[in-house]
Design an enzyme around this catalytic site. Structure first.
Site, PDB file in Angstrom:
ATOM      1  N   CYS A 226      18.089 -11.661  22.242  1.00  0.00           N
ATOM      2  CA  CYS A 226      19.081 -12.315  21.380  1.00  0.00           C
ATOM      3  C   CYS A 226      19.886 -11.265  20.606  1.00  0.00           C
ATOM      4  CB  CYS A 226      18.394 -13.323  20.468  1.00  0.00           C
ATOM      5  SG  CYS A 226      19.532 -14.514  19.700  1.00  0.00           S
TER       6      CYS A 226
ATOM      7  N   HIS B  39      14.629 -16.569  24.083  1.00  0.00           N
ATOM      8  CA  HIS B  39      13.542 -15.905  23.369  1.00  0.00           C
ATOM      9  C   HIS B  39      12.195 -16.020  24.083  1.00  0.00           C
ATOM     10  CE1 HIS B  39      15.525 -15.047  19.420  1.00  0.00           C
ATOM     11  NE2 HIS B  39      16.368 -15.946  19.884  1.00  0.00           N
TER      12      HIS B  39
ATOM     13  N   GLU C 100       9.567 -14.371  23.456  1.00  0.00           N
ATOM     14  CA  GLU C 100       8.459 -14.227  22.492  1.00  0.00           C
ATOM     15  C   GLU C 100       8.078 -15.542  21.841  1.00  0.00           C
ATOM     16  OE1 GLU C 100      12.050 -13.853  19.768  1.00  0.00           O
ATOM     17  OE2 GLU C 100      11.537 -13.731  21.886  1.00  0.00           O
TER      18      GLU C 100
END
Length: 228
Positions: A85, A194, A196
């Site tokens: 991002c 994302h 994560e």
């Protein structure tokens, strides 16, 4: 293996990235924006957030942070670097990746679980995927639209440097549905969604994102084996 996660003023996903690193089985190392020392890490993650408040434009100031000088040099030397991002924006501003990330075409912040199709598995961060594998990870951005001139886009396509595309709808208007790209060597990857945030079945929406972090560990382990 030691994976560094950078914290800039305004980073907000650095903690999540460090947790993903630990879940993948590596040691997470905090890297501070104002410290050029990389502390003997084997790879680096530039996390999401709003570095320096997105002043001027997203990632524009972060590229000049002392730690980035070291990361640029290390990346050019082959160190794996993942920009997520805002980290993707920083990589483009630092000219480690071509193109730019601009305001979403609809001018709204988009936050949703997003299907992606993995296009390239020849990177340090995607070797544990299969080509055309569909995964689901969250997307959350207001300036996530990837743009580049047609010559650059054609080159990315021709050289297999599109790492992932949006599937089931483009959330931000990115050119050619591009969600992630890589450099020529394949050690630097920028991704707008994302991974994560998709590493734990409890918090979901999947655990598909964990493979990005597991991939770099497999890459590093293989490299150690070759060097040995």
């Amino acid at each position: 293996m030691r994976i560094g996660v950078v914290t800039f003023p305004g980073s907000l996903d650095d903690g999540d990235a460090r947790r993903a690193v630990r879940l993948a089985g590596a040691e997470d190392i905090g890297l501070w924006h104002n410290d050029p020392e990389l502390h003997q890490v084997d790879a680096v993650v530039l996390p999401g957030g709003f570095s320096y408040g997105d002043s001027l434009r997203a990632g524009a100031i972060a590229r000049f942070a002392p730690v980035m000088e070291s990361i640029v040099d290390a990346a050019k030397g082959g160190m794996p670097v993942l920009g997520i991002c805002n980290g993707f924006q920083v990589l483009c501003e630092a000219h480690l990746l071509p193109g730019a990330l601009t305001r979403n075409t609809h001018l709204h912040f988009r936050n949703r679980d997003q299907a992606l199709r993995v296009q390239s598995t020849s990177t340090s961060w995607t070797k544990n995927f299969t080509e055309d594998q569909e995964i689901i990870i969250p997307v959350k951005n207001g300036e996530g639209r990837y743009v580049a001139d047609e010559a650059v886009l054609d080159e990315l396509e021709a050289t297999g440097r599109v790492v992932a595309r949006y599937a089931g709808g483009n959330p931000n208007g990115s050119s050619r549905d591009i969600a992630a790209i890589r450099n020529e060597a394949g050690n630097v990857v920028g991704i707008m969604p994302h991974p994560e945030h998709a590493v734990d079945a409890l918090t979901g929406p999947s655990t598909d994102g964990l493979a990005f972090f597991a991939s770099v560990l497999a890459h590093l382990a293989g490299r150690v084996g070759v060097e040995a």
